[in-house]
Design a protein around this motif. Structure first.
Motif, PDB file in Angstrom:
ATOM      1  N   TYR A  37       0.848  -1.182   0.000  1.00 37.36           N
ATOM      2  CA  TYR A  37       0.000   0.000   0.000  1.00 37.36           C
ATOM      3  C   TYR A  37       0.884   1.232   0.000  1.00 37.36           C
ATOM      4  O   TYR A  37       1.978   1.239   0.565  1.00 37.36           O
ATOM      5  CB  TYR A  37      -0.921   0.023   1.225  1.00 37.36           C
TER       6      TYR A  37
ATOM      7  N   ALA B  93     -11.138   1.521   7.343  1.00 35.95           N
ATOM      8  CA  ALA B  93     -11.105   0.898   6.021  1.00 35.95           C
ATOM      9  C   ALA B  93     -12.326   0.022   5.852  1.00 35.95           C
ATOM     10  O   ALA B  93     -12.862  -0.504   6.832  1.00 35.95           O
ATOM     11  CB  ALA B  93      -9.837   0.081   5.833  1.00 35.95           C
ATOM     12  N   SER B  95     -14.165  -3.069   3.119  1.00 33.90           N
ATOM     13  CA  SER B  95     -13.940  -3.978   1.999  1.00 33.90           C
ATOM     14  C   SER B  95     -15.195  -4.801   1.759  1.00 33.90           C
ATOM     15  O   SER B  95     -16.086  -4.863   2.607  1.00 33.90           O
ATOM     16  CB  SER B  95     -12.743  -4.891   2.257  1.00 33.90           C
ATOM     17  N   GLN B 104      -8.619  -3.540   0.802  1.00 38.92           N
ATOM     18  CA  GLN B 104      -9.240  -2.641   1.759  1.00 38.92           C
ATOM     19  C   GLN B 104      -9.130  -1.214   1.235  1.00 38.92           C
ATOM     20  O   GLN B 104      -8.079  -0.804   0.749  1.00 38.92           O
ATOM     21  CB  GLN B 104      -8.581  -2.762   3.132  1.00 38.92           C
ATOM     22  N   TYR B 105     -10.217  -0.474   1.352  1.00 43.81           N
ATOM     23  CA  TYR B 105     -10.258   0.920   0.939  1.00 43.81           C
ATOM     24  C   TYR B 105     -10.212   1.773   2.200  1.00 43.81           C
ATOM     25  O   TYR B 105     -11.073   1.648   3.075  1.00 43.81           O
ATOM     26  CB  TYR B 105     -11.532   1.206   0.146  1.00 43.81           C
ATOM     27  N   PHE B 106      -9.230   2.646   2.243  1.00 45.66           N
ATOM     28  CA  PHE B 106      -8.987   3.411   3.452  1.00 45.66           C
ATOM     29  C   PHE B 106      -9.568   4.814   3.370  1.00 45.66           C
ATOM     30  O   PHE B 106      -9.584   5.437   2.302  1.00 45.66           O
ATOM     31  CB  PHE B 106      -7.481   3.519   3.721  1.00 45.66           C
TER      32      PHE B 106
END
Lengths: 115, 115
Positions: A37, B93, B95, B104-106
């Protein structure tokens, strides 16, 4: 318990050059994912590249590629043709397949691309 | 659609006060994570929500920390009787289990400073 180690706290590279960030991990699991990331100075973390442990072929995403050595438990990130926008913190992360699917993160490598 | 959002972006509080941090995940994402990022450290897992299942609270550092997720969407992380060592960036995050890659989107994070 799984651990992820990034031994390079800071690195720098000249624009257009190639740089490799190292990551090692420790696990007894056989089925897992590894991720890199990127966290630019604005803080929002975004995925750079992922690798499934069962795949022998190294993942590539444009200028980003990994060198995945499963036996050595090593997962390095190579950035080719470095650009100023690559300046960021880079985190290596491990995720065991199944259960919580939580990430175990390394401490990060701060990369600075120099003009 | 919109990404993960967090509020406030910055919070300064006095030692001993309670704080609430909010996370709005991506619509439709069933999994939600809270992490803590301290200066010079990696990301530390705090808590995980998945659908209607009981949350995984194994990362919460003390009983001063709690979190809830209402209606399977918005989540609030509460820190009671804040201490100076709680100062950190708190990242959320989300997902989707539909995504086999488990990305995972933070969110952008909340920077908490305890004075």
């Amino acid at each position: 318990a799984q651990t992820v180690t990034q031994s390079q706290p800071e690195m720098s590279v000249q624009e257009a050059e190639t740089v490799t960030l190292s990551c090692t991990y420790d696990t007894s699991e056989s089925n897992y994912y590894l991720f890199w990331y990127k966290q630019p100075p604005s803080r929002q973390m975004i995925l750079v590249i992922r690798q499934e442990a069962y795949k022998q072929q190294n993942a590539t995403e444009n200028r980003f590629s990994v060198n995945f050595q499963k036996a050595a438990k090593s997962f390095s990130l190579k950035i080719s043709d470095s650009q100023l926008g690559d300046t960021a913190m880079y985190f290596c992360a491990f995720m065991k397949f199944g259960g919580t699917y939580k990430y175990i993160f390394g401490t990060g490598t701060r990369l600075k691309v120099l003009a | 659609g919109a990404g993960v959002s967090q509020s406030p972006s910055n919070k300064v509080t006095e030692k001993g006060k309670d704080v609430e941090l909010r996370c709005d995940p991506i619509s439709g994402h069933t999994a939600l994570y809270w992490y803590r990022q301290s200066l010079g450290q990696g990301l530390e897992f705090l808590i995980y929500f998945q659908g209607n299942s009981a949350p995984d609270k194994s990362g919460l550092p003390s009983d001063r920390f709690s979190a809830e997720r209402t209606g399977g969407s918005v989540s609030t992380l509460t820190i009671q009787r804040t201490q100076q060592e709680d100062s950190a960036v708190y990242l959320c995050a989300s997902s989707s289990r539909d995504q086999l890659a488990y990305e995972q989107y933070f969110g952008p994070g909340t920077r908490l400073t305890v004075t």
